[in-house]
Design an enzyme around this catalytic site. Structure first.
Site, PDB file in Angstrom:
ATOM      1  N   HIS A  30       0.857  -1.184   0.000  1.00  5.94           N
ATOM      2  CA  HIS A  30       0.000   0.000   0.000  1.00  5.94           C
ATOM      3  C   HIS A  30       0.895   1.238   0.000  1.00  5.94           C
ATOM      4  O   HIS A  30       1.914   1.269   0.672  1.00  5.94           O
ATOM      5  CB  HIS A  30      -0.938  -0.013   1.204  1.00  5.94           C
ATOM      6  CG  HIS A  30      -2.021   1.013   1.075  1.00  5.94           C
ATOM      7  ND1 HIS A  30      -2.834   1.086  -0.039  1.00  5.94           N
ATOM      8  CD2 HIS A  30      -2.397   2.020   1.883  1.00  5.94           C
ATOM      9  CE1 HIS A  30      -3.670   2.101   0.111  1.00  5.94           C
ATOM     10  NE2 HIS A  30      -3.434   2.689   1.264  1.00  5.94           N
ATOM     11  N   HIS A  42      -3.432   8.957   0.976  1.00  5.23           N
ATOM     12  CA  HIS A  42      -3.357   7.774   0.115  1.00  5.23           C
ATOM     13  C   HIS A  42      -4.692   7.486  -0.537  1.00  5.23           C
ATOM     14  O   HIS A  42      -5.712   8.067  -0.176  1.00  5.23           O
ATOM     15  CB  HIS A  42      -2.815   6.560   0.896  1.00  5.23           C
ATOM     16  CG  HIS A  42      -3.506   6.267   2.200  1.00  5.23           C
ATOM     17  ND1 HIS A  42      -4.148   5.095   2.458  1.00  5.23           N
ATOM     18  CD2 HIS A  42      -3.619   7.014   3.340  1.00  5.23           C
ATOM     19  CE1 HIS A  42      -4.639   5.111   3.690  1.00  5.23           C
ATOM     20  NE2 HIS A  42      -4.339   6.256   4.244  1.00  5.23           N
ATOM     21  N   CYS A 135      -3.199   2.620  -5.662  1.00  4.84           N
ATOM     22  CA  CYS A 135      -2.538   3.496  -4.689  1.00  4.84           C
ATOM     23  C   CYS A 135      -1.124   3.871  -5.116  1.00  4.84           C
ATOM     24  O   CYS A 135      -0.641   4.952  -4.810  1.00  4.84           O
ATOM     25  CB  CYS A 135      -2.521   2.819  -3.326  1.00  4.84           C
ATOM     26  SG  CYS A 135      -1.842   1.140  -3.350  1.00  4.84           S
TER      27      CYS A 135
END
Ligand code: ZN
Length: 176
Positions: A30, A42, A135
């Protein structure tokens, strides 16, 4: 060749850093932009677990997907903290595990922060798509003004129309 970890201690983080964390046994990472003062911006599809008091202090804390802000702990979810590298050579890029570095140069810190803040304010990164718009694309876009370059070919950034003109015009970074 070995895996170069890119691990970084949080006291060495700088605002504007592209950070990431491996999840579920190194299968999925991530990514986000560290904004300073424990805040990470994010892009996420999953409902983010941000019930902590720190996260509730951030703007748009009622948003549970899209472009969100959370505290570093909620971003990491107990994964290790790593810093993405920019401006690596093509040779190094090929030796590295995908999703850890980019041959493009990062833009200036203030431009990176401006892009992240603007995309957060507008929730302006479109629909999350694991392969086409994820992401890592978000963080890479904040850093370079363009999408990820994978397999050596620059990927077209599909949401150009969602990028505010002020941001589109701030693509001053040199060609990778
Ligand atoms: Zn939190």
């Amino acid at each position: 060749m070995g895996f170069v970890s890119h691990r970084v201690e949080r006291r060495f983080l700088r605002a504007g850093d592209h950070i990431y964390s491996w999840r579920t046994g190194f299968v999925y990472s991530h990514h986000g932009i560290y904004m300073g003062e424990d805040q990470v911006v994010h892009f996420t599809c999953a409902s983010a677990s941000r019930s902590c008091a720190a996260c509730e202090m951030f703007e748009y804390s009622d948003r549970d997907s899209g472009v969100i802000a959370s505290c570093l702990d909620c971003f990491l979810k107990s994964g290790s903290l790593r810093r993405y590298k920019y401006g690596v050579s093509k040779r190094r890029y090929w030796m590295k595990r995908p999703g850890t570095c980019n041959t493009a140069e990062s833009g200036p810190v203030e431009v990176v922060m401006e892009r992240a803040e603007s995309l957060l304010a507008k929730n302006g990164f479109g629909e999350y798509n694991l392969l086409k718009n994820n992401c890592e694309d978000f963080a890479t876009f904040c850093k370079t003004g363009q999408g990820c370059n994978r397999n050596g070919t620059a990927r077209r950034y599909g949401q150009a129309s969602l990028i505010p003109p002020a941001l589109a015009s701030s693509r001053r970074n040199p060609k990778p």
